[in-house]
Design an enzyme around this catalytic site. Structure first.
Site, PDB file in Angstrom:
ATOM      1  N   GLU A  46      -3.085  28.095  66.879  1.00 35.48           N
ATOM      2  CA  GLU A  46      -3.469  26.403  67.481  1.00 35.48           C
ATOM      3  C   GLU A  46      -2.148  25.012  66.714  1.00 35.48           C
ATOM      4  O   GLU A  46      -2.023  24.509  65.652  1.00 35.48           O
ATOM      5  CB  GLU A  46      -4.677  25.659  67.177  1.00 35.48           C
ATOM      6  CG  GLU A  46      -5.783  25.977  67.789  1.00 35.48           C
ATOM      7  CD  GLU A  46      -6.783  24.698  68.261  1.00 35.48           C
ATOM      8  OE1 GLU A  46      -6.760  23.725  67.013  1.00 35.48           O
ATOM      9  OE2 GLU A  46      -8.164  25.067  68.448  1.00 35.48           O
ATOM     10  N   GLU A  91     -11.080  31.147  71.062  1.00 31.49           N
ATOM     11  CA  GLU A  91     -12.807  29.908  70.336  1.00 31.49           C
ATOM     12  C   GLU A  91     -12.937  28.798  71.420  1.00 31.49           C
ATOM     13  O   GLU A  91     -12.242  28.226  72.567  1.00 31.49           O
ATOM     14  CB  GLU A  91     -11.657  28.475  69.665  1.00 31.49           C
ATOM     15  CG  GLU A  91     -11.662  29.577  68.126  1.00 31.49           C
ATOM     16  CD  GLU A  91     -10.561  28.403  67.624  1.00 31.49           C
ATOM     17  OE1 GLU A  91     -10.806  27.139  67.056  1.00 31.49           O
ATOM     18  OE2 GLU A  91     -10.123  28.739  66.384  1.00 31.49           O
TER      19      GLU A  91
END
Ligand code: FCB
Length: 466
Positions: A173, A367
């Site tokens: 991220e 995720e």
């Protein structure tokens, strides 16, 4: 505890043979053993008054480095086939560059040995936000030089572990590290400077590009990817469609076009203006090196409205739409307040296929998960009794059905990692939010698998949703 009954009115869903099932964690969030590594930006951020809820920090966290053998055995008992974790850069290179720590490397060799002994595939991420403070002191990812610091670190790890680890991610991220860390300041290193945020966003991708090259020159047979967190962006009429385009540009298209097409979207470069002057000729080609896989983290769709004085003093992480503020929507939320939007997950995966087509490599969901505070039932009864987190089971069920729906329509998804294996340090929220399949008692470090852990373990073992 037995797995709960299948959701009513839902048919079982079978996943393709070979679909990879696992759970994820990250170094700073679980490891502890603060003495065994160099300082990182999150240590410094945790020391800043008011930055992290309750003054929580990562000194002990889940004490995972000490409890590693038990934790790996627990993963095997649950039925996980793969474990996504991150290497702590300051644990292996306490100064960020230069001399490596034999102790730090040995800890990860032990982890990888344990995983392989239990037939669990290690899937490491090289950077999950814990930048060595020594490098932050030199300007961190604001500096172009960071691309080479990172490539050197990546090459070291490929030399150490490339014989036993096939699948690697460079960054986790990078949007969050750039914009939450340098624009809104909610995350470490806690700056509020749009130009810095954009420089970090670019240098992270440049570092990714150089790392792919460096790792492949160590070993040509590694399977290399990056983990990003794209999300559908919705705005109300007050904020308007152009703001939707601008937010989508820096949150989604910058990363996807960058790594998949080797060029930044022109409208985004335009929106960013002189902040994007850090992009030099040739950089975009370097960033767009071939990817073996793409990791997608998804939690929820994003909803925005016009920022008003009543919204308080927060700063938007969306530097090209500073007038935007998160909008409360009339939907159920998880305990952290995030809306539950599984349809958006399917729509996101379809969009990736529609927009990138042949440029899209195999996808792994790296995720996905939910914060619910359910703990052991009955005060004082201890953690041995059941934790019946049916809301988390329902979240996983709905989101896995969304993934299956996209796969039915041709999206090439090869695996799924639940966030998270166990409750852990949730960044600026400290230990207040529990994302784990497994409950952690932070006083005793006792782990208790929740109902969702047993349910998810069954999904892993049977390769199907009940
Ligand atoms: C993601 C992070 C992960 C965790 C989850 C809840 O943004 O990658 O570390 O905090 O959110």
């Amino acid at each position: 505890m037995n797995a709960p009954a299948p959701m009513p009115d839902r048919a079982p869903v079978r996943f393709p043979n070979g679909f990879l099932w696992g759970a994820a964690t990250a170094s700073f969030q679980i490891e502890g053993d603060r003495a065994g590594r160099g300082d990182c930006v999150w240590d410094a951020f945790c020391r800043r008054p008011g930055a992290v809820l309750n003054g929580d920090h990562g000194d002990v966290a889940c004490d995972h480095l000490r409890l590693m053998a038990d934790d790996v055995k627990m993963m095997a008992d649950l039925g996980l086939q793969a474990y996504r974790f991150s290497f702590s850069w300051p644990r292996v290179l306490p100064e960020g560059a230069g001399a490596s720590s034999a102790t730090g490397l040995a800890q990860y060799h032990r982890l990888v040995d344990l995983l392989l002994e239990h037939d669990i595939e290690p899937v490491p991420t090289l950077f999950h936000w814990d930048l060595p403070q020594a490098l932050e002191d030199k300007g961190g990812f604001r500096q172009r030089e960071s691309a080479w610091w990172f490539a050197d670190y990546a090459a070291l790890m490929a030399r150490e572990f490339g014989d036993r680890i096939e699948r690697w991610a460079t960054f986790n991220e990078p949007w969050c590290y750039a914009y939450l860390g340098h624009a809104s300041g909610e995350h470490a290193p806690g700056l509020r400077d749009p130009a810095s945020a954009v420089a970090v966003a670019h240098h992270e991708l440049l570092a990714h590009g150089y790392a792919l090259e460096a790792m492949r020159s160590v070993r040509a047979d590694l399977s290399l990817g990056i983990v990003i967190n794209p999300a559908p962006v919705h705005v109300d009429d007050a904020l308007g469609d152009d703001a939707q385009r601008r937010i989508d540009g820096t949150l989604n298209r910058w990363w996807l076009d960058g790594v998949l097409l080797g060029r930044y979207p022109l409208d985004v470069l335009d929106d960013l203006g002189s902040w994007a002057n850090c992009v030099q000729d040739g950089d975009e080609g370097q960033i767009g090196q071939e990817l073996d896989w793409l990791g997608i983290n998804y939690y929820n769709d994003h909803f925005y409205t016009q920022r008003t004085a009543a919204a308080g003093p927060g700063v938007s992480p969306h530097v090209s739409a500073p007038e935007s503020a998160p909008m409360q929507v009339d939907r159920p939320t998880t305990d952290i307040g995030w809306p539950i939007t599984p349809q958006g997950f399917e729509a996101l995966l379809m969009r990736l296929q529609d927009d990138y087509g042949a440029a899209l490599p195999p996808i792994y969901i790296t995720e996905n998960g939910a914060a619910y505070s359910d703990g052991p039932a009955g005060a004082g009864e201890g953690p041995g009794d059941g934790i019946d987190d049916q809301r988390r089971v329902a979240y996983y069920d709905a989101h896995l059905r969304a993934v299956a729906g996209a796969m039915d329509q041709g999206v090439d998804v090869h695996g799924y990692f639940a966030w998270s294996l166990m409750d852990n340090f949730e960044w600026a929220w400290g230990y207040s939010q529990r994302f784990g399949l497994v409950h952690v008692d932070y006083q005793t470090q006792v782990r208790t698998p929740k109902a969702s852990a047993h349910w998810f373990g069954d999904v892993c073992r049977t390769n199907r949703l009940p």
